[in-house]
Design a protein around this motif. Structure first.
Motif, PDB file in Angstrom:
ATOM      1  N   UNK A  65      16.353 -15.733  19.488  1.00  0.00           N
ATOM      2  CA  UNK A  65      16.612 -17.105  19.043  1.00  0.00           C
ATOM      3  C   UNK A  65      16.615 -17.205  17.517  1.00  0.00           C
ATOM      4  N   UNK A  66      15.713 -16.478  16.881  1.00  0.00           N
ATOM      5  CA  UNK A  66      15.689 -16.470  15.418  1.00  0.00           C
ATOM      6  C   UNK A  66      16.968 -15.842  14.863  1.00  0.00           C
ATOM      7  N   UNK A  67      17.442 -14.813  15.558  1.00  0.00           N
ATOM      8  CA  UNK A  67      18.696 -14.166  15.142  1.00  0.00           C
ATOM      9  C   UNK A  67      19.862 -15.132  15.276  1.00  0.00           C
ATOM     10  N   UNK A  68      19.913 -15.875  16.392  1.00  0.00           N
ATOM     11  CA  UNK A  68      21.027 -16.801  16.602  1.00  0.00           C
ATOM     12  C   UNK A  68      21.051 -17.893  15.539  1.00  0.00           C
ATOM     13  N   UNK A  83      19.310 -10.648   7.867  1.00  0.00           N
ATOM     14  CA  UNK A  83      19.378 -11.035   9.277  1.00  0.00           C
ATOM     15  C   UNK A  83      18.146 -10.493  10.011  1.00  0.00           C
ATOM     16  N   UNK A  84      17.545 -11.297  10.874  1.00  0.00           N
ATOM     17  CA  UNK A  84      16.377 -10.841  11.641  1.00  0.00           C
ATOM     18  C   UNK A  84      16.697  -9.583  12.447  1.00  0.00           C
ATOM     19  N   UNK A 131      27.120 -10.039  22.654  1.00  0.00           N
ATOM     20  CA  UNK A 131      28.399 -10.636  22.242  1.00  0.00           C
ATOM     21  C   UNK A 131      28.296 -11.201  20.822  1.00  0.00           C
ATOM     22  N   UNK A 132      27.188 -11.837  20.519  1.00  0.00           N
ATOM     23  CA  UNK A 132      26.991 -12.413  19.196  1.00  0.00           C
ATOM     24  C   UNK A 132      26.861 -11.323  18.135  1.00  0.00           C
ATOM     25  N   UNK A 133      26.149 -10.250  18.461  1.00  0.00           N
ATOM     26  CA  UNK A 133      26.005  -9.143  17.508  1.00  0.00           C
ATOM     27  C   UNK A 133      27.362  -8.534  17.171  1.00  0.00           C
ATOM     28  N   UNK A 134      28.194  -8.360  18.172  1.00  0.00           N
ATOM     29  CA  UNK A 134      29.532  -7.812  17.960  1.00  0.00           C
ATOM     30  C   UNK A 134      30.349  -8.723  17.046  1.00  0.00           C
ATOM     31  N   UNK A 135      30.237 -10.002  17.296  1.00  0.00           N
ATOM     32  CA  UNK A 135      30.943 -11.015  16.506  1.00  0.00           C
ATOM     33  C   UNK A 135      30.500 -10.979  15.043  1.00  0.00           C
ATOM     34  N   UNK A 136      29.197 -10.843  14.827  1.00  0.00           N
ATOM     35  CA  UNK A 136      28.674 -10.826  13.467  1.00  0.00           C
ATOM     36  C   UNK A 136      28.994  -9.503  12.764  1.00  0.00           C
ATOM     37  N   UNK A 152      27.677 -19.728  20.923  1.00  0.00           N
ATOM     38  CA  UNK A 152      26.781 -18.766  21.572  1.00  0.00           C
ATOM     39  C   UNK A 152      25.329 -19.142  21.330  1.00  0.00           C
ATOM     40  N   UNK A 153      25.028 -19.639  20.137  1.00  0.00           N
ATOM     41  CA  UNK A 153      23.657 -20.073  19.845  1.00  0.00           C
ATOM     42  C   UNK A 153      23.200 -21.129  20.832  1.00  0.00           C
ATOM     43  N   UNK A 154      24.042 -22.105  21.090  1.00  0.00           N
ATOM     44  CA  UNK A 154      23.704 -23.169  22.030  1.00  0.00           C
ATOM     45  C   UNK A 154      23.574 -22.630  23.455  1.00  0.00           C
ATOM     46  N   UNK A 155      24.454 -21.702  23.817  1.00  0.00           N
ATOM     47  CA  UNK A 155      24.403 -21.115  25.163  1.00  0.00           C
ATOM     48  C   UNK A 155      23.109 -20.330  25.366  1.00  0.00           C
TER      49      UNK A 155
END
Length: 309
Positions: A65-68, A83-84, A131-136, A152-155
């Motif tokens: 969550x901190x990462x998102x 980034x965390x 998925x978020x890590x790949x995006x970033x 993705x953060x909200x999901x």
């Protein structure tokens, strides 16, 4: 974003001794719907593995969550220095759970439903995180100005809330049978009075953690915090005054572990007093104090588990 605090539930969970296994008597069969010793032990092992899994996964999700939050901010152009770091989740306890034991009887189906949700949400969070890590890492946020990161953060936040709810539901549903199984198994154990007394200390400590977890997300209530302090101090003192006098020599070494548990309980009180003082001045519980309470709690829990196992 609504911050999800894992301290109140995930850390305020105490495992049951699995080394004190004895035959289940007729009372156990009636209360637990059990057919024998294996089913009683299966309930306790399910409880222990689930609690370990819930604690470890909750900590992992908090880091996710901190990462998102950081990812959403960075992808929108905000200044995020570092980034965390989120390490891979190693949940060996979860892998040991092969199913819900039959000893839960009429509650088995409801427990299975919550466990399925628990497993699904746990998996969904990990997939969304990857998925978020790949995006970033690919810096795709430069194409959509962070729209996907926010989505993705909200999901993940929604999935995390559902995960915690299913975990809390599981804890509530398995507790009655687990407590009954523990009492039956401890029926003739030489250390019964010390284990039961020490568990009272842990139950009181768990109550403290639950209150502090709620106050950490809201307003600090000194009167309520002090009340929980006094309650815990009372049971901790009573436990420390018990003279460890077990005639069975195979348990002689447990005396030092019992004393060690009481020492860490006393140390927790020191940390708790500091938290009350600092929180009173700040008007809320500071992050540093909640981290100190977290660390102190883990020390008490570790000492308790060493004693009862």
């Amino acid at each position: 974003m609504k911050k999800i605090i894992i301290l109140a539930m995930a850390l305020s969970l105490t495992t049951v001794s699995v080394s004190c296994k004895k035959a289940v008597n007729k009372l156990g069969n009636k209360v637990l719907n059990l057919g024998g010793t294996e089913e009683a032990n299966a309930i306790i092992e399910f409880n222990n593995n689930l609690i370990d899994s819930y604690k470890n996964t909750s900590k992992h999700i908090e880091r996710v969550l901190k990462y998102t939050e950081a990812a959403a901010a960075k992808s929108k152009g905000e200044n995020v220095m570092i980034m965390p770091i989120v390490l891979s989740a190693m949940d060996h306890s979860f892998s040991r759970i092969k199913g819900v034991p039959s000893g839960f009887g009429k509650d088995k189906a409801a427990i299975e439903a919550d466990f399925t949700t628990y497993k699904t949400k746990k998996e969904n969070i990990e997939k969304k995180f990857e998925e978020l890590k790949s995006y970033m890492n690919s810096e795709d946020y430069k194409d959509d100005r962070g729209a996907k990161a926010e989505m993705i953060r909200k999901e993940i936040e929604t999935e995390a809330n559902a995960f915690y709810i299913s975990g809390e539901n599981l804890m509530a549903k398995i507790k009655p049978a687990t407590d009954a199984a523990e009492e039956v198994i401890l029926k003739d154990h030489p250390m019964k009075e010390y284990i039961i007394s020490s568990k009272k200390v842990m139950n009181s400590l768990d109550s403290v953690i639950e209150v502090l977890g709620k106050q950490y997300t809201g307003k600090f209530n000194e009167a309520e915090a002090q009340k929980k302090y006094d309650e815990f101090a009372k049971v901790a003192e009573a436990n420390s005054k018990m003279e460890f006098n077990v005639k069975d020599q195979q348990y002689a070494y447990k005396k030092s572990q019992f004393e060690n548990f009481n020492k860490y309980a006393s140390n927790f009180l020191d940390t708790y007093r500091k938290l009350i003082r600092d929180s009173k001045e700040a008007g809320k519980i500071p992050d540093s104090n909640i981290e100190q309470i977290d660390s102190s709690y883990e020390s008490v829990l570790s000492a308790y588990n060493s004693f009862v196992n």
